[in-house]
Design an enzyme around this catalytic site. Structure first.
Site, PDB file in Angstrom:
ATOM      1  N   ASP A   1       0.830  -1.212   0.000  1.00 30.52           N
ATOM      2  CA  ASP A   1       0.000   0.000   0.000  1.00 30.52           C
ATOM      3  C   ASP A   1       0.863   1.260   0.000  1.00 30.52           C
ATOM      4  O   ASP A   1       1.964   1.270   0.548  1.00 30.52           O
ATOM      5  CB  ASP A   1      -0.886  -0.038   1.259  1.00 30.52           C
ATOM      6  CG  ASP A   1      -2.127   0.815   1.093  1.00 30.52           C
ATOM      7  OD1 ASP A   1      -2.321   1.403   0.014  1.00 30.52           O
ATOM      8  OD2 ASP A   1      -2.902   0.902   2.066  1.00 30.52           O
TER       9      ASP A   1
ATOM     10  N   HIS B   1       3.096   3.496  -8.893  1.00 32.70           N
ATOM     11  CA  HIS B   1       2.884   2.084  -9.221  1.00 32.70           C
ATOM     12  C   HIS B   1       4.124   1.494  -9.901  1.00 32.70           C
ATOM     13  O   HIS B   1       4.500   0.359  -9.664  1.00 32.70           O
ATOM     14  CB  HIS B   1       1.654   1.913 -10.112  1.00 32.70           C
ATOM     15  CG  HIS B   1       0.370   2.242  -9.401  1.00 32.70           C
ATOM     16  ND1 HIS B   1       0.069   1.752  -8.151  1.00 32.70           N
ATOM     17  CD2 HIS B   1      -0.680   3.023  -9.753  1.00 32.70           C
ATOM     18  CE1 HIS B   1      -1.116   2.217  -7.767  1.00 32.70           C
ATOM     19  NE2 HIS B   1      -1.582   2.996  -8.716  1.00 32.70           N
TER      20      HIS B   1
ATOM     21  N   LEU C   1      10.217 -21.147  -4.319  1.00 34.85           N
ATOM     22  CA  LEU C   1       9.268 -20.193  -3.733  1.00 34.85           C
ATOM     23  C   LEU C   1       7.913 -20.239  -4.440  1.00 34.85           C
ATOM     24  O   LEU C   1       7.848 -20.230  -5.668  1.00 34.85           O
ATOM     25  CB  LEU C   1       9.850 -18.770  -3.863  1.00 34.85           C
ATOM     26  CG  LEU C   1       8.912 -17.631  -3.422  1.00 34.85           C
ATOM     27  CD1 LEU C   1       8.759 -17.592  -1.908  1.00 34.85           C
ATOM     28  CD2 LEU C   1       9.431 -16.271  -3.928  1.00 34.85           C
TER      29      LEU C   1
END
Ligand code: FPP
Length: 246
Positions: free
Chosen positions: A28, A45, A139
């Site tokens: 965020d 972004h 992962l």
């Protein structure tokens, strides 16, 4: 990417035994990061996407099993067309430029959320990434897109109900978890949210039942590897009892 040895982890103040197995991040503050600099939100972004590389790489190197990132919520469809289109372009760009390296490093990508509502180019990039990395064993990189936890839970309930009708019997409690996007992955240990907001915002509500929560005022584009290491150290200090006694 190269796996970190126990010694290297120690030098960062971390130990293999006290690392979380599954970390989730609400990335965020991209918009505020840009606004603070007098830049359009899209710059935030883009900077946020850059930051992602570092965090994914460190997670893989440290041997964290699953990393789940909140990239686009079911509520984010309400954002202006222009901002959504920037986010979609970044997604396509990200997957096209990173997929080979992620694949080489044995990372397996899974999308949490329904892909159908996305523009065809985005959908195709997501499907390609999932398909290409399907058999990787390193992962687990889960990217939550068009994701909402309540929708995920209702989808699992609906599927269990269908199973019950098929079987003519209750399919068992385990059937529910096996219908969540996170099926088969380790329990969520640590949930990180950047930018000073202290709420879950419909992210992994079921999975977060016993997760440690870590909130930092830092905006996502400033959440460096060192900030991440600090969160992992804090996690290691927490006494987790799962309802029992220490
Ligand atoms: C929250 O910041 C961030 C988002 C809604 C998007 C997160 C997306 C990325 C980091 C990039 C794309 C992801 C991938 C996987 C390539 P905000 O816009 O809500 O910030 P604000 O609260 O300051 O306005």
């Amino acid at each position: 990417m190269a796996k970190l040895t126990a010694e290297q982890l120690n030098s960062l103040g971390l130990q293999q035994e006290t690392l979380p197995r599954h970390v989730a991040i609400v990335m965020d503050g991209n918009g505020r990061w840009a606004q603070k600099r007098g830049l359009p939100r899209s710059f935030g972004h883009r900077a946020g996407t850059e930051r992602l590389r570092e965090i994914i790489r460190f997670s893989s190197d440290a041997g964290i099993r699953s990393l789940t990132l909140y990239a686009f919520s079911t509520e984010n469809w309400r954002r202006p067309e222009e901002e959504k289109s920037v986010l979609f372009s970044l997604l396509i760009e990200y997957f096209n430029s990173e997929i080979d390296e992620l694949h080489e490093n044995n990372v397996r990508i899974t999308i949490f959320g329904e892909k159908d509502p996305f523009p065809e180019k985005v959908r195709a990039a997501l499907l390609r990434a999932e398909d290409k990395t399907r058999n990787n064993t390193g992962l687990r990189l889960n990217i939550a897109l068009n994701y909402g936890s309540r929708a995920e839970i209702l989808r699992a309930v609906r599927r269990c109900a269908e199973k019950a009708v098929e079987l003519g019997a209750y399919p068992g409690d385990e059937a529910f978890e096996s219908e969540l996007y996170s099926a088969g992955q380790p329990e969520l240990d640590l949930m990180i949210r950047t930018s000073g907001e202290e709420r879950l915002s419909n992210f992994l509500l079921w999975q977060a039942a016993y997760a440690e929560l870590y909130f930092t005022p830092i905006y996502w584009p400033d959440f460096t590897r060192d900030e991440y290491i600090q969160a992992l150290r804090e996690f290691a200090r927490r006494g987790r009892r799962f309802g029992g006694l220490a």
